[in-house]
Design an enzyme around this catalytic site. Structure first.
Site, short mmCIF file in Angstrom:
data_model
loop_
_atom_site.label_atom_id
_atom_site.label_comp_id
_atom_site.label_asym_id
_atom_site.label_seq_id
_atom_site.Cartn_x
_atom_site.Cartn_y
_atom_site.Cartn_z
N SER A 247 5.25 4.66 -1.62
CA SER A 247 3.98 3.96 -1.15
C SER A 247 2.88 5.09 -1.38
O SER A 247 2.85 6.28 -1.16
CB SER A 247 4.04 3.76 0.45
OG SER A 247 2.66 3.45 0.64
N CYS A 248 1.82 4.55 -2.00
CA CYS A 248 0.49 5.14 -2.33
C CYS A 248 -0.06 5.59 -0.92
O CYS A 248 -0.95 6.52 -0.84
CB CYS A 248 -0.44 4.43 -3.23
SG CYS A 248 -0.97 3.12 -2.43
#
Length: 467
Positions: A247-248
């Site tokens: 996940s960013c």
């Protein structure tokens, strides 16, 4: 037929089918549209399908954990369906007698959606639900590494569309994706939604058609001396290790109050964190950025894999995530950037002004506009962080990878696409929602108003500065 002509012909085929399906779908009422959205949600939420999508995504991309991907699909799909349930998207969506304005929702048409290899399983379903809520068609162009998972998600969605009697070509996927096909798709569709590399985001904005892209993540989180350290450490561990940090939104750096710095490290160790020595950090840096760019060999990999690459030994290999102490930011300090791996950078601060400066410096290097956060019981500090740092989201006492894209315990829209505003060169500074897939016609009636007296609108200015 030349290569260029073949690309044009292939995309023309997808779009011809999509437009035919969308013309039919545009005539449907709200209940039938909502049935379609629920069907698409069920396509991915069903546990056996979510498990198969997660397994295939992890297998083909070589990133993350299959079980986490399964859980992500189900959580994001359920949250998105909750957001969409009862939301008006067909016909009159707002009627205001006071202003005399009636708002009427209409489709945008055919949506092009680029899908990253980090989330080829959950993102297509999330985007399709939003696009279909607005009576649009959508065509996916996945990363080659995630193409099979994306194609399977589309297969599941098309099966549910058929079940509810909707045109199956409302949802399509490019079978053998390429950069050329993606570019042609974006140039010929009505709207592009791009999640993934900044190269793809820039290509979308150059396509000549409306586009919504995302910015780099590099979530930087302040640990205030008033924080519940055990709770903060548990949430950070959950976020940092979920799907091995694909996940960013996963925390990349902690900025810790000097008064609780050592205690916070112990809390992180209790959650499975491994504090690297200076020499180990050098070895880790060498394998993570061998040529100045983040290596695919460490992105979303298990701790044992990274430890083996860096020669960190059995203690590190048995950990859940790595802690690296840092004092600088910028290109000469690569640990200050986005890492997409189970590596967390630690900074120390002695005043809150210093903490703000550090957060700003980290994000100015990488991640401006995306998000930051704080663990604290002092609302004034949380508000000051939000006032002074240029990001679209500031999370308080939350796990970033869970909360940033919307969670059941916060008010953000559930999404896998997070706009970062003009700070990151994006067209939106909010979480993507179905509203971004609507055109709106405003029926405007006269309401009998008159021009206001000059004194009413200029009075304050005249008093302060004269006429």
């Amino acid at each position: 037929m030349s290569g260029v002509d073949a690309v044009k012909a292939e995309i023309a085929g997808y779009l011809e089918r999509a437009r035919a399906a969308q013309r039919t779908y545009a005539t449907w009422d709200q209940q039938r549209v909502d049935d379609v959205v629920a069907g698409v949600a069920w396509a991915g939420y069903r546990e056996d399908r979510a498990e198969e999508l997660g397994r295939l995504a992890a297998e083909d991309s070589g990133m993350g954990r299959a079980e986490d991907k399964r859980d992500k699909i189900r959580r994001k799909t359920l949250g998105t369906l909750e957001d969409l349930t009862g939301a008006p998207s067909v016909g009159v969506i707002r009627d205001d007698p006071e202003t005399g304005i009636t708002e009427i929702a209409k489709p945008v048409g055919v949506v092009a959606a680029l899908i990253p290899s980090t989330n080829p399983e959950a993102t297509p379903i999330n985007k399709a639900m939003m696009a279909l809520k607005g009576r649009n068609a959508i065509v996916f162009s996945p990363s080659p590494k995630g193409a099979r998972a994306c194609a399977l998600a589309v297969e599941y969605m098309r099966a549910e569309l058929e079940k509810v009697g909707a045109p199956v070509d409302l949802v399509q996927v490019i079978e053998s994706p390429s950069k050329a096909l993606s570019a042609e798709l974006m140039a010929r569709s009505d709207l592009s939604i791009v999640t993934g590399s900044q190269r793809n985001v820039r290509a979308a904005y150059r396509s000549g058609k409306p586009a919504i892209g995302v910015g780099l993540g590099n979530a930087t989180v302040v640990i205030d001396h008033t924080a519940d350290l055990a709770d903060a450490a548990a949430k950070i561990r959950l976020s940092k290790t979920f799907d091995y940090a694909t996940s960013c939104s996963s925390e990349n750096a902690l900025v810790i109050d000097d008064r609780v710095y050592d205690a916070m490290i112990e809390a992180l160790r209790a959650e499975g964190g491994y504090l690297c020595t200076a020499e180990e950090a050098e070895r880790l840096e060498a394998v993570m950025w061998p040529d100045g760019s983040l290596s695919a060999a460490v992105i979303a990999q298990p701790p044992a894999t990274i430890a083996d690459l860096a020669g960190l030994g059995a203690g590190a290999a048995a950990s859940r995530f790595f802690l690296v102490e840092e004092t600088g930011t910028g290109p000469d300090h690569p640990f200050s950037g986005e890492k997409l791996s189970v590596v967390l950078t630690l900074y120390r601060y002695r005043s809150f002004d210093e903490a703000l400066d550090r957060v700003r410096a980290v994000l100015d290097y990488m991640g401006r506009g995306h998000s930051c956060g704080i663990h604290t019981t002092d609302e004034a500090k949380a508000r000051r962080l939000a006032d002074e740092i240029d990001v679209a989201r500031v999370l308080v006492n939350q796990a970033h990878a869970v909360g940033n894209g919307g969670a059941f315990d916060n008010g953000l829209t559930t999404t896998l696409t997070m706009g970062c505003g003009t700070w990151a060169g994006n067209s939106i500074s909010e979480n993507l929602s179905y509203r971004h897939f609507l055109n709106t016609t405003r029926l405007v009636r006269p309401i009998g108003g008159t021009a206001p007296p000059e004194e009413t609108v200029f009075g304050h200015y005249w008093e302060r500065y004269g006429r």
